[in-house]
Design a protein around this motif. Sequence first.
Motif, short mmCIF file in Angstrom:
data_model
loop_
_atom_site.label_atom_id
_atom_site.label_comp_id
_atom_site.label_asym_id
_atom_site.label_seq_id
_atom_site.Cartn_x
_atom_site.Cartn_y
_atom_site.Cartn_z
N UNK A 1 1.02 -1.00 0.28
CA UNK A 1 -0.08 0.12 -0.09
C UNK A 1 0.87 0.92 -0.19
N UNK A 2 0.11 2.56 0.09
CA UNK A 2 0.90 3.40 0.04
C UNK A 2 0.46 4.35 1.85
N UNK A 3 1.75 4.55 1.71
CA UNK A 3 1.37 4.89 3.47
C UNK A 3 1.48 6.59 3.82
N UNK A 4 0.56 6.87 3.78
CA UNK A 4 0.42 8.81 3.84
C UNK A 4 0.13 8.68 6.17
N UNK A 5 0.92 9.42 6.15
CA UNK A 5 1.30 9.71 6.92
C UNK A 5 2.20 11.10 7.58
N UNK A 6 0.90 11.24 8.75
CA UNK A 6 1.13 12.92 9.20
C UNK A 6 1.60 13.13 11.11
N UNK A 7 2.40 13.94 11.57
CA UNK A 7 2.89 13.74 12.60
C UNK A 7 1.97 14.69 13.51
N UNK A 8 1.64 13.82 14.63
CA UNK A 8 1.28 14.72 15.52
C UNK A 8 2.12 15.83 17.39
N UNK A 9 3.47 14.96 17.09
CA UNK A 9 4.24 15.21 17.86
C UNK A 9 5.66 14.49 17.55
N UNK A 10 6.92 14.98 17.55
CA UNK A 10 7.90 14.41 17.80
C UNK A 10 9.18 14.44 16.69
N UNK A 11 9.57 13.80 16.27
CA UNK A 11 10.34 13.58 14.99
C UNK A 11 10.53 12.66 14.91
N UNK A 12 10.83 11.82 13.35
CA UNK A 12 11.25 10.94 12.69
C UNK A 12 12.15 11.00 11.98
N UNK A 13 12.86 9.47 11.61
CA UNK A 13 13.99 9.60 11.05
C UNK A 13 13.77 7.78 9.87
N UNK A 14 14.28 8.63 8.83
CA UNK A 14 13.51 7.33 8.30
C UNK A 14 14.26 7.22 6.57
N UNK A 15 14.47 5.88 6.11
CA UNK A 15 15.46 5.88 4.51
C UNK A 15 14.26 5.08 3.80
N UNK A 16 14.64 5.82 2.31
CA UNK A 16 13.46 5.09 1.65
C UNK A 16 14.15 4.70 0.13
N UNK A 17 14.11 3.97 -0.03
CA UNK A 17 14.91 3.23 -1.23
C UNK A 17 16.18 3.70 -0.93
N UNK A 18 16.95 3.66 0.57
CA UNK A 18 18.52 3.67 1.16
C UNK A 18 19.07 5.15 0.73
N UNK A 19 18.36 6.28 0.84
CA UNK A 19 18.23 7.95 0.86
C UNK A 19 17.38 8.36 2.09
N UNK A 20 18.07 8.64 3.36
CA UNK A 20 17.76 8.93 4.45
C UNK A 20 17.27 10.23 4.75
N UNK A 21 15.87 10.64 5.15
CA UNK A 21 15.25 11.81 5.62
C UNK A 21 15.12 12.18 6.96
N UNK A 22 14.36 12.98 7.22
CA UNK A 22 13.88 13.37 8.74
C UNK A 22 12.85 14.19 8.18
N UNK A 23 12.09 14.01 9.15
CA UNK A 23 10.96 15.29 9.59
C UNK A 23 10.61 15.55 11.05
N UNK A 24 10.09 16.65 11.41
CA UNK A 24 10.20 17.19 12.37
C UNK A 24 8.66 17.77 12.11
N UNK A 25 8.38 17.94 13.81
CA UNK A 25 6.55 18.90 13.31
C UNK A 25 5.44 18.80 12.88
N UNK A 26 4.61 19.37 13.18
CA UNK A 26 2.83 18.77 12.83
C UNK A 26 2.26 19.47 11.56
N UNK A 27 3.38 20.34 10.49
CA UNK A 27 2.93 20.50 9.17
C UNK A 27 3.38 20.19 8.07
N UNK A 28 4.13 18.24 8.21
CA UNK A 28 4.72 18.28 7.10
C UNK A 28 3.69 16.87 6.84
N UNK A 29 3.92 16.20 5.83
CA UNK A 29 2.72 14.52 5.20
C UNK A 29 4.11 14.10 4.78
#
Length: 274
Positions: A40-68
């Motif tokens: 499936x497609x994973x459509x995620x929003x953050x309500x608090x905190x930060x997450x670090x993830x790799x997608x296709x071997x490239x790392x990304x970071x997301x913080x706060x409630x403004x991003x999808x």
Amino acid sequence: MAAQGPRTRINAWRPSVPGIAEVLHAHFTDHAYPAHTHDTWDLMILDDGSVDFALDRRRHGATGTGMVLLLPPGVSHDGRTVTASGFRKRVLYLDTTVLPEGLVGSAVDGPILNDTLLRRRIHQLHTALGNAGDAFEAESRLSLIRERLRFHLAAFRTRAPGNDASRLAAALRELLDSRLTTGISLREASGILHAHPTHLIRCFKQTYGLPPHTYLTGKRIDRARRLLLDGRRPADVAAAVGFYDQAHLNRHFTRHLGTTPARYAAARGGGASS
């Protein structure tokens, strides 16, 4: 004193909305997802905190409630907490009827979307999914989200309502009025009227000033008021006007009128008051 274990809270369910395979609400403080894929497609929003993830071997970071965050099917990804407080997230797992697999490449190139409108619409969809009986609203909100995602993936441009807007809006209103009690899905309405779901919503809102799910709820509330003043019990009224149950009626009735159906019914026959 014994050490406190990791705090993990999860709520997951499968809603009755076509295109949504699963809903997940979670709070992780000490957890790392191993590399994995989804169908499936994973459509995620953050309500608090930060997450670090790799997608296709490239790392990304997301913080706060403004991003999808949008993670495509079939592509390896992981995820982990960044701080001791962890992160809280809400995820929609969408099947490929919502977004086709041909858009995977665009999503891999840009999995983080800085779009406050999209984020607000996803939040509204989660709210609708959490309320039994609001499937028509949820389906409508998903259609608008799908359109916005396709716009970001450069595969779609919004079609403005044209000369057929009033005709389509009137036909949809007539259809909603005829299905007040039994209800109708947006997909079925779209098939009957031979129009794309999102186009139907835009035509209706342009013509009548509100989305179709709001119109339907308002009509049901109007009929409920009449039945309550006739002396019908709130539980019977809920079923008679198309609400899922009495709690569903109570929630919308109170939002519309500032009082519960029971109190509204109890006040009947009191005459004019100052």
